[in-house]
Design an enzyme around this catalytic site. Sequence first.
Site, PDB file in Angstrom:
ATOM      1  N   HIS A   1       0.839  -1.200   0.000  1.00 40.28           N
ATOM      2  CA  HIS A   1       0.000   0.000   0.000  1.00 40.28           C
ATOM      3  C   HIS A   1       0.878   1.255   0.000  1.00 40.28           C
ATOM      4  CE1 HIS A   1      -2.801  -3.047   1.591  1.00 40.28           C
ATOM      5  NE2 HIS A   1      -3.750  -2.287   1.080  1.00 40.28           N
TER       6      HIS A   1
ATOM      7  N   ASP B   1      -4.875  -6.658  -7.479  1.00 35.44           N
ATOM      8  CA  ASP B   1      -5.073  -5.944  -6.224  1.00 35.44           C
ATOM      9  C   ASP B   1      -5.404  -4.497  -6.594  1.00 35.44           C
ATOM     10  OD1 ASP B   1      -5.184  -5.396  -3.514  1.00 35.44           O
ATOM     11  OD2 ASP B   1      -3.242  -6.267  -3.059  1.00 35.44           O
TER      12      ASP B   1
END
Length: 702
Positions: free
Chosen positions: A344, A428
């Site tokens: 992230h 993702d």
Amino acid sequence: MPRMRKVWLLPLLIAVLIATPVMTGAGAASAAEASDVKDLVILQNVPEIGHETENGELQLTALHVYQDGHFKKTDGQVWSSSNQTVASVDATGKVTVTGKPGKTWISVTDGTYSDRIAIQAKPDPEARAGKGKPPVKVTVVKESGERYHIVDNAIRLMTMEEKVGQMLMPDFRNWNGENVTEMLPEIERLVKDYHLGGVILFRENVVTTEQTTRLADAYQAASEKYGMFLTIDQEGGIVTRLQSGTDMPGNMALGATRSEELAYDTGRVIGEELASLGINFDLAPVLDINNNPDNPVIGVRSFGEDPELVAGLGTAYVKGLQDTGTAATAKHFPGHGDTAVDSHLGLPEVPHDKERLMEVELYPFQQAMNHGIDAIMTAHVTFPKIDDTKVISRKDGTEIHLPATLSHKVLTGLMREEMGYDGLIITDALNMQAIADHFGPVDAVIKAIQAGTDIVLMPVGLETVANGVYGAVRSGDISEERIEASVERILTLKLKRGIIKEENPQPVEDKIANALQVVGSDEHKAVEREVAERSVTLVKNENVLPLTPNADDRIVVVGNTYIDDLYNAVKAKHDNTILIKASAPLTEEQLAQVRGAKALIAGTVTSTVSQRSATSAQMRMVNQLITETDTPVIGVGIRNPYDIMAYPNADAYLAQYSFRNASFNATAAILFGEVAPSGTLPITIPGADGGVLYGFGHGLTY
């Protein structure tokens, strides 16, 4: 196209074959729609559709096929059986097999169009049990012909923009600064304008059971032709999106139970609750192997560090989910476990060669593929030993390796060609910094599609990205065949999971009534409690547990994050319990309260290496309690089992793996001896010297 298949049912106890949920509603398509109908087919005749067996019944589903190729569930037709001695059929298409040998045709008609499917029952000598007639083996024989290739026919008639839309899965977490908890006209327009094949829901979107059911229903109504994937990250444990219902303790808790039965039940419970709400696609389970204690993003989301354990529990979890009709997703391929960077926030690298990856990281994914996993999510992680392609980062102009999400060698070469996977690939989230920092929003999506992905998750800027992909198709940078291969997989999965538009949808109030019965049911809560009680692991015990205090003995609970939950669970067992809320060394006044206590329970919560360091304020506090008081100190690793590395001299230590209520209650029950601890470590806890403090499989009891 796949050939016509014969599907064998279980020897009687008679076969129940359920391919899609029973359709409800009345009447027929609107007059305008009816004029566009060109055929009626039985879904189970479609080559891509198999059958599931249960209890001697087969639920058939009728589809109207329209002039433009799309299809919808329909009802109100007339069903009949040519030989009721073999099987009967009711007005909804539910077939009941009698167990007697013979053949029957099950037919359906709407007065204009009709279809049929054969059921044949023959004696099965191999299943003979003692004397008497052998049970029958029942075969469902599909019809064949062009009319049943409804996926190919739909794709042939779709516009390029409709095809691309099936591959786009944005999130609408917020709109104009407000959480999206109901359908907005602006979002409905985007669903239609970009022909979206699905959306992902987040915790902001799913507040109550009733509200979530209405939102899911509204999304399906907004889609004009094809049912929508409604996805969510409902893993259990620390990644739990639903704000109502059952809070499963998570994967590492399951790893500590060593129970494939509980893993199956966990997937089943999650799947039943999602399905009742109208959410049809779970982005779970995590199949990453947590073989790096310093991993900041996987950790307790993993079943553990052992490939066999992860594969066994993962495939059981997947089966539980998919048995409910909810699509499951194995993530994050080829493996995010052995990283020390959160994707992230940055771009992690896994340096291992293919042989090591096949034995460790890829093993659970291969097993999931072998057991029919619906979808696999890619990792924003570089694997230079698989793909050493270098690209220039848009962030700072440096050379970086191409991450797996954008790698043709990883997605097509490794996953599809070498590992033989033919299911759905989903990225993702493309707004994560591992991708967003280094690639432009359009470039990232184009590269992902070229690499072989089927669904691009959370692209940055829906309009810009959609137009960018349209342009890439028109220019030839992405072939239309590449797009169509993905759309074929998407529509096939939608058919398999019953994600099909209905001519007469069930009233939303009926859906809500059902969801209120399912979500958070007593049976589901019992599974939640059992997982928690069988997972909590007694790692260390210097003869201080179980606690047997007198009524006037004081117990002190100390900590900060989630400490109120631990305190409430302990106080429910022993009324004379006090809470000291602190995240740093205690004052002399607070220490005085501890020194007069029967026992002290210190709850710690970590997710990073720095938090776990003995020099962090939280850990200095626990060590202060150990060295400056004579009160027995019982550590509870609320989230990470590794916390004891920072305070190895505690008198006792419990690994809880989860900050959900059931796990706090289980810890309290174990502390006071109401439940004997049975969990065993699914990971190794390293020592400060690089050795082993507590090994994989370690666990005490009493």
